[in-house]
Every structure is written in structure tokens, then in C-alpha cells.
Design a protein around this motif. Structure first.
Motif, PDB file in Angstrom:
ATOM      1  N   MET A 182       0.852  -1.147   0.073  1.00 15.13           N
ATOM      2  CA  MET A 182      -0.124  -0.150  -0.220  1.00 15.13           C
ATOM      3  C   MET A 182       0.769   1.193   0.092  1.00 15.13           C
ATOM      4  O   MET A 182       1.914   1.116   0.301  1.00 15.13           O
ATOM      5  CB  MET A 182      -0.891  -0.109   1.335  1.00 15.13           C
ATOM      6  N   LYS A 183       0.226   2.472  -0.292  1.00 15.79           N
ATOM      7  CA  LYS A 183       0.879   3.569  -0.466  1.00 15.79           C
ATOM      8  C   LYS A 183       1.495   3.935   1.088  1.00 15.79           C
ATOM      9  O   LYS A 183       0.596   3.829   1.778  1.00 15.79           O
ATOM     10  CB  LYS A 183       0.304   4.888  -1.046  1.00 15.79           C
ATOM     11  N   GLU A 184       2.665   4.459   1.155  1.00 18.79           N
ATOM     12  CA  GLU A 184       2.766   5.027   2.592  1.00 18.79           C
ATOM     13  C   GLU A 184       2.805   4.085   3.717  1.00 18.79           C
ATOM     14  O   GLU A 184       2.504   4.442   4.583  1.00 18.79           O
ATOM     15  CB  GLU A 184       2.070   6.366   2.903  1.00 18.79           C
ATOM     16  N   MET A 185       3.341   2.885   3.360  1.00 18.12           N
ATOM     17  CA  MET A 185       3.556   1.923   4.483  1.00 18.12           C
ATOM     18  C   MET A 185       4.920   2.236   5.230  1.00 18.12           C
ATOM     19  O   MET A 185       5.705   3.017   4.942  1.00 18.12           O
ATOM     20  CB  MET A 185       3.855   0.491   3.911  1.00 18.12           C
ATOM     21  N   ASP A 186       4.853   1.640   6.719  1.00 19.66           N
ATOM     22  CA  ASP A 186       6.015   1.841   7.304  1.00 19.66           C
ATOM     23  C   ASP A 186       6.886   1.095   6.575  1.00 19.66           C
ATOM     24  O   ASP A 186       6.628  -0.104   6.531  1.00 19.66           O
ATOM     25  CB  ASP A 186       5.568   1.529   8.810  1.00 19.66           C
ATOM     26  N   ALA A 187       8.290   1.683   6.752  1.00 19.10           N
ATOM     27  CA  ALA A 187       9.338   0.729   6.261  1.00 19.10           C
ATOM     28  C   ALA A 187       9.442  -0.622   6.950  1.00 19.10           C
ATOM     29  O   ALA A 187       9.687  -1.626   6.287  1.00 19.10           O
ATOM     30  CB  ALA A 187      10.532   1.582   6.454  1.00 19.10           C
ATOM     31  N   GLU A 188       9.404  -0.599   8.279  1.00 19.09           N
ATOM     32  CA  GLU A 188       9.548  -1.662   9.029  1.00 19.09           C
ATOM     33  C   GLU A 188       8.685  -2.903   8.587  1.00 19.09           C
ATOM     34  O   GLU A 188       9.076  -4.094   8.592  1.00 19.09           O
ATOM     35  CB  GLU A 188       9.212  -1.451  10.278  1.00 19.09           C
ATOM     36  N   ASP A 189       7.421  -2.542   8.308  1.00 21.30           N
ATOM     37  CA  ASP A 189       6.426  -3.476   7.705  1.00 21.30           C
ATOM     38  C   ASP A 189       6.796  -4.239   6.502  1.00 21.30           C
ATOM     39  O   ASP A 189       6.722  -5.200   6.209  1.00 21.30           O
ATOM     40  CB  ASP A 189       4.817  -3.019   7.644  1.00 21.30           C
ATOM     41  N   VAL A 190       7.407  -3.338   5.609  1.00 23.28           N
ATOM     42  CA  VAL A 190       7.686  -4.021   4.337  1.00 23.28           C
ATOM     43  C   VAL A 190       9.077  -4.583   4.526  1.00 23.28           C
ATOM     44  O   VAL A 190       8.802  -5.932   3.952  1.00 23.28           O
ATOM     45  CB  VAL A 190       8.120  -2.476   3.448  1.00 23.28           C
ATOM     46  N   ILE A 191       9.914  -4.474   5.155  1.00 24.69           N
ATOM     47  CA  ILE A 191      10.885  -5.030   5.454  1.00 24.69           C
ATOM     48  C   ILE A 191      10.622  -6.322   6.388  1.00 24.69           C
ATOM     49  O   ILE A 191      11.155  -7.409   5.881  1.00 24.69           O
ATOM     50  CB  ILE A 191      12.326  -4.542   6.202  1.00 24.69           C
ATOM     51  N   ARG A 192       9.845  -6.513   7.134  1.00 19.94           N
ATOM     52  CA  ARG A 192       9.323  -7.689   7.816  1.00 19.94           C
ATOM     53  C   ARG A 192       8.613  -8.542   6.957  1.00 19.94           C
ATOM     54  O   ARG A 192       8.913  -9.797   6.916  1.00 19.94           O
ATOM     55  CB  ARG A 192       8.490  -7.207   9.027  1.00 19.94           C
ATOM     56  N   MET A 193       7.936  -8.062   5.977  1.00 21.58           N
ATOM     57  CA  MET A 193       7.284  -8.816   4.500  1.00 21.58           C
ATOM     58  C   MET A 193       8.350  -9.695   4.064  1.00 21.58           C
ATOM     59  O   MET A 193       8.183 -10.795   3.849  1.00 21.58           O
ATOM     60  CB  MET A 193       6.428  -7.965   4.077  1.00 21.58           C
ATOM     61  N   MET A 194       9.363  -8.818   3.488  1.00 24.71           N
ATOM     62  CA  MET A 194      10.400  -9.402   2.627  1.00 24.71           C
ATOM     63  C   MET A 194      11.168 -10.318   3.553  1.00 24.71           C
ATOM     64  O   MET A 194      11.534 -11.252   2.784  1.00 24.71           O
ATOM     65  CB  MET A 194      11.086  -8.209   1.868  1.00 24.71           C
ATOM     66  N   THR A 195      11.693 -10.044   4.665  1.00 23.08           N
ATOM     67  CA  THR A 195      12.654 -10.998   5.181  1.00 23.08           C
ATOM     68  C   THR A 195      11.849 -12.290   5.551  1.00 23.08           C
ATOM     69  O   THR A 195      12.499 -13.351   5.720  1.00 23.08           O
ATOM     70  CB  THR A 195      13.106 -10.281   6.615  1.00 23.08           C
ATOM     71  N   GLN A 196      10.433 -12.209   6.049  1.00 22.46           N
ATOM     72  CA  GLN A 196       9.550 -13.634   6.279  1.00 22.46           C
ATOM     73  C   GLN A 196       9.674 -14.502   5.069  1.00 22.46           C
ATOM     74  O   GLN A 196       9.929 -15.523   5.319  1.00 22.46           O
ATOM     75  CB  GLN A 196       8.128 -13.088   6.843  1.00 22.46           C
ATOM     76  N   GLN A 197       9.630 -13.802   3.990  1.00 17.59           N
ATOM     77  CA  GLN A 197       9.457 -14.607   2.958  1.00 17.59           C
ATOM     78  C   GLN A 197      10.923 -14.969   2.404  1.00 17.59           C
ATOM     79  O   GLN A 197      10.791 -16.406   2.173  1.00 17.59           O
ATOM     80  CB  GLN A 197       9.192 -13.552   1.653  1.00 17.59           C
ATOM     81  N   PHE A 198      12.000 -14.351   2.857  1.00 21.62           N
ATOM     82  CA  PHE A 198      13.177 -14.935   2.758  1.00 21.62           C
ATOM     83  C   PHE A 198      13.327 -16.185   3.767  1.00 21.62           C
ATOM     84  O   PHE A 198      13.919 -17.107   3.135  1.00 21.62           O
ATOM     85  CB  PHE A 198      14.338 -13.845   3.314  1.00 21.62           C
ATOM     86  N   LYS A 199      13.089 -16.101   4.781  1.00 20.34           N
ATOM     87  CA  LYS A 199      13.070 -17.195   5.908  1.00 20.34           C
ATOM     88  C   LYS A 199      12.302 -18.385   5.302  1.00 20.34           C
ATOM     89  O   LYS A 199      12.705 -19.591   5.618  1.00 20.34           O
ATOM     90  CB  LYS A 199      12.590 -16.755   7.190  1.00 20.34           C
ATOM     91  N   LYS A 200      11.142 -18.145   4.736  1.00 24.39           N
ATOM     92  CA  LYS A 200      10.330 -19.317   4.514  1.00 24.39           C
ATOM     93  C   LYS A 200      11.103 -20.202   3.284  1.00 24.39           C
ATOM     94  O   LYS A 200      11.241 -21.298   3.163  1.00 24.39           O
ATOM     95  CB  LYS A 200       9.035 -18.526   3.748  1.00 24.39           C
ATOM     96  N   VAL A 201      11.583 -19.207   2.124  1.00 21.09           N
ATOM     97  CA  VAL A 201      12.184 -19.952   0.953  1.00 21.09           C
ATOM     98  C   VAL A 201      13.732 -20.346   1.562  1.00 21.09           C
ATOM     99  O   VAL A 201      13.874 -21.432   1.092  1.00 21.09           O
ATOM    100  CB  VAL A 201      12.430 -18.703  -0.099  1.00 21.09           C
ATOM    101  N   PHE A 202      14.235 -19.894   2.274  1.00 27.69           N
ATOM    102  CA  PHE A 202      15.473 -20.453   2.662  1.00 27.69           C
ATOM    103  C   PHE A 202      15.328 -21.668   3.348  1.00 27.69           C
ATOM    104  O   PHE A 202      16.031 -22.669   3.112  1.00 27.69           O
ATOM    105  CB  PHE A 202      16.533 -19.258   3.431  1.00 27.69           C
ATOM    106  N   ASN A 203      14.641 -21.585   4.636  1.00 31.24           N
ATOM    107  CA  ASN A 203      14.282 -23.031   4.998  1.00 31.24           C
ATOM    108  C   ASN A 203      13.877 -23.903   4.234  1.00 31.24           C
ATOM    109  O   ASN A 203      14.071 -25.306   4.435  1.00 31.24           O
ATOM    110  CB  ASN A 203      13.293 -22.459   6.314  1.00 31.24           C
ATOM    111  N   GLU A 204      12.883 -23.545   3.342  1.00 33.15           N
ATOM    112  CA  GLU A 204      12.495 -24.668   2.320  1.00 33.15           C
ATOM    113  C   GLU A 204      13.568 -25.271   1.727  1.00 33.15           C
ATOM    114  O   GLU A 204      13.692 -26.507   1.566  1.00 33.15           O
ATOM    115  CB  GLU A 204      11.546 -24.187   1.461  1.00 33.15           C
TER     116      GLU A 204
END
Length: 344
Positions: A172-194
Motif C-alpha cells: 500500500m502507499k505510505e507503508m511503514d518501512a518496518e512493515d515492508v522489510i518484515r514482509m520481505m524477510t519473512q519470505q526470505f526465511k520461508k524460502v531459505f528454510n524450504e
């Protein structure tokens, strides 16, 4: 009190009631008339109810801003309106508009982060799309305390380079940077662990080094079929205590790189110059995708220690320097000869 006066009062009361009912019908029970079927508006953080009502009226989403303010205040919804970008149907009733605003039904955008983007490139992209503030994103992505809160201190150290997984995200427009980074790092953890689970405990280098290697592979080739071969070249070089000699690592270490990699660049010692030092650079050099992570975990079983571009997006691989030099002559005839033999 005369009968005539009573009649006048009755007529006045009935007229007032009728007027109120008509007004109520016009303002509440009939939507605005618009030619456009939808309207997109943006409500900034901290906007007052007055400003929001003026914007809604200006865009034709409500008929009367004073009534909208009154309705919102009486319903005690004033503090519950959420900022953001909204896409409204233009035939909504005022109470429906208010319901959407208080529930925060903001417009979502599908944003694709390309594989191989660096933190700076991701911040630039998201900043241009008005998803996050670029500087805030960079500050959070390089904040040791925030990285620690994500549970990535052991892998990421003081920067999230390499750990912001490239993928398509609803933002969404004007999201908190922390929320965006958290979203991307969670996806990293998911893929890396798989991918880790697929190989069990057969790691030949550390998990952090896996991501560093994956980032180099990502920058060396876009071709999925070549990634395990590139990975094998670097593993074989590490086993032979040879420098990785990867151009992308050198480029990453050059401030304000202008696109022209020179001999001087290759000879200048920096933490990221894998021509002048043996082993990995200190950090990943980009954010790798799944195929590159998979290749870093599972290199091909081949003896190659050299590769050269064929100028068509693919590479020629060799297991000895003589074959490699012949391939260089064949595929890189237009490159000026230097005293430095590039073994990459």
C-alpha cells in the motif's frame, strides 16, 4: 392561543419535518451522481476530518461535507478514519464511504522486486512508487537493533543486503518501512528454510556464506540452467584456495560505479575485490532469488574452475586455464588484451 396560530405552528412543524426528511433522503439515502464509475483519493497521515470531508466532497464522493462531519462525529468515528490510498465506487452512500475509511480498506498494489536488486535499488523503487520513504527504508535495513528484532543477527549482521527476498508483494502507499522489510524477510526465511530442508545437514559452507554465494551467482547469470554450474566453479575455486575473481563483487565495492570496469578496478584491493583476496566478500552483493539460493546449496558435480561470457547471455565453462584462454579468444575477441588474465 387562537386556532389560526395553532394551525400555523402545525404547518411549520409538518413543513420542517418534511424538509428534514427530504434533506435526510438527499444526503443519506441517495448517492452522488458521477460520470466516472470509480475515484481514487489519497488521505495523508494526520489529515483532519475537515480536510478529509472537503476532499470527499471535491471528488464527488459525498454531497455535503458538513453533513459528513456531523454524521462522523455523532457516530463517534472521527478518530477511526485511517490514512491511505482508496479506490471508491462513486455510487456509495455517505455511511458506506465512512465504513470503508474506518475499516482502512486501502487500495493494494502488486509490486515486483526483481531478483538481484540491491538494498539501494529496492529503496529507490519503493520510494518512487510512494510505498515507503526511501531514507527510512535504508535506515531500517541497516539498523542492527531492527535486524536483531527480526531474528537475523547471525545471518545479516549489520545490513539486510541479501535477505530481502525478491518476489511480488501486495503493498500500500505510505507503508511503514518496518512493515515492508518484515514482509520481505519473512519470505526470505520461508524460502531459505524450504531449500535448506531439501539438502539436510550437507552444508559445505556456513548459512551466511550460502547467501553471499547465492548473491554472486545471481549477478553472474540470469539463466537457471547455468546457476548450478556457476556455483560449482566457485566451490571448486574455494577448495583449491583460488580467488573467486568475480566482476560483480568488485563492482559492488566501487562507490558510484559508472558502468566501466577497468584493470585498475581489478587490481585495487577492497573488501569486495575477489581478484586480490581469497574467499568470499564480507556481505552479500544483492538479494538473490530462489534459483540462486538453490544453486548455492546444491552446486553441479562438475570440475569447472573457469567461465567466460559468450556474449549471448550464456557462458562457456572450462576446467583448465588453456581451454579457458582459448574460449576467451573465441568469445571475447573485441576485448582489449591486458597483462591480467581474467579467470572468472
Amino acid at each position: 392561543m387562537t386556532s389560526i396560530f395553532k394551525i400555523k405552528i402545525l404547518i411549520f412543524l409538518v413543513g420542517s419535518l418534511l424538509f428534514s426528511l427530504i434533506l435526510f433522503y438527499c444526503l443519506v439515502l441517495t448517492p452522488p451522481i458521477n460520470i466516472e464509475p470509480t475515484k481514487i483519493i489519497f488521505i495523508k497521515k494526520g489529515s483532519s476530518l475537515k480536510k478529509i470531508s472537503e476532499l470527499l466532497e471535491k471528488e464527488g464522493l459525498i454531497k455535503n461535507r458538513q453533513f459528513f462531519i456531523l454524521m462522523t462525529t455523532l457516530l463517534n468515528k472521527k478518530a477511526k478514519i485511517k490514512a491511505g490510498e482508496y479506490e471508491f465506487q462513486t455510487n456509495l452512500f455517505p455511511w458506506q464511504v465512512l465504513k470503508i475509511l474506518q475499516e482502512g480498506q486501502v487500495k493494494r498494489h502488486l509490486i515486483t522486486i526483481p531478483e538481484g536488486y540491491t538494498i539501494n535499488q529496492i529503496a529507490q523503487l519503493l520510494g518512487e512508487l510512494n510505498i515507503v520513504d526511501k531514507n527510512e527504508f535504508l535506515q531500517k535495513a541497516n539498523s542492527p537493533s531492527f535486524i536483531s528484532s527480526l531474528g537475523l543477527s547471525d545471518l545479516a549482521d549489520s545490513s539486510l543486503e541479501g535477505f530481502l527476498f525478491p518476489d511480488s508483494y501486495h503493498m500500500m502507499k505510505e507503508m511503514d518501512a518496518e512493515d515492508v522489510i518484515r514482509m520481505m524477510t519473512q519470505q526470505f526465511k520461508k524460502v531459505f528454510n524450504e531449500e535448506l530442508n531439501k539438502i539436510g545437514n550437507n552444508l559445505r559452507i556456513s548459512e551466511r556464506e550460502i547467501i553471499i554465494l547465492a548473491s554472486i551467482i545471481e549477478k553472474e547469470t540470469p539463466l537457471p540452467a547455468e546457476k548450478p554450474l556457476i556455483s560449482a566453479v566457485f566451490y571448486n575455486r574455494l577448495m583449491k584456495n583460488m580467488p573467486l575473481q568475480s566482476d560483480p563483487t568488485v563492482i559492488y565495492g566501487i562507490k558510484n560505479f559508472n558502468g566501466n570496469l577497468t584493470k585498475e578496478h581489478l587490481l585495487k584491493a577492497t573488501p569486495y575485490n575477489t581478484y586480490t583476496k581469497v574467499g568470499f566478500p564480507p556481505t552479500p552483493i544483492c538479494n538473490p532469488g530462489r534459483e540462486s539460493i538453490r544453486a548455492a546449496l546444491s552446486p553441479a558435480n562438475v570440475p569447472y574452475i573457469y567461465f567466460v561470457s559468450k556474449n549471448d547471455g550464456s557462458h562457456y565453462f572450462s576446467s583448465n586455464l588453456e581451454d579457458h584462454n582459448q574460449a576467451v579468444l573465441k568469445y571475447q575477441k573485441l576485448i582489449k588484451k591486458t597483462n591480467l588474465t581474467k579467470q572468472w
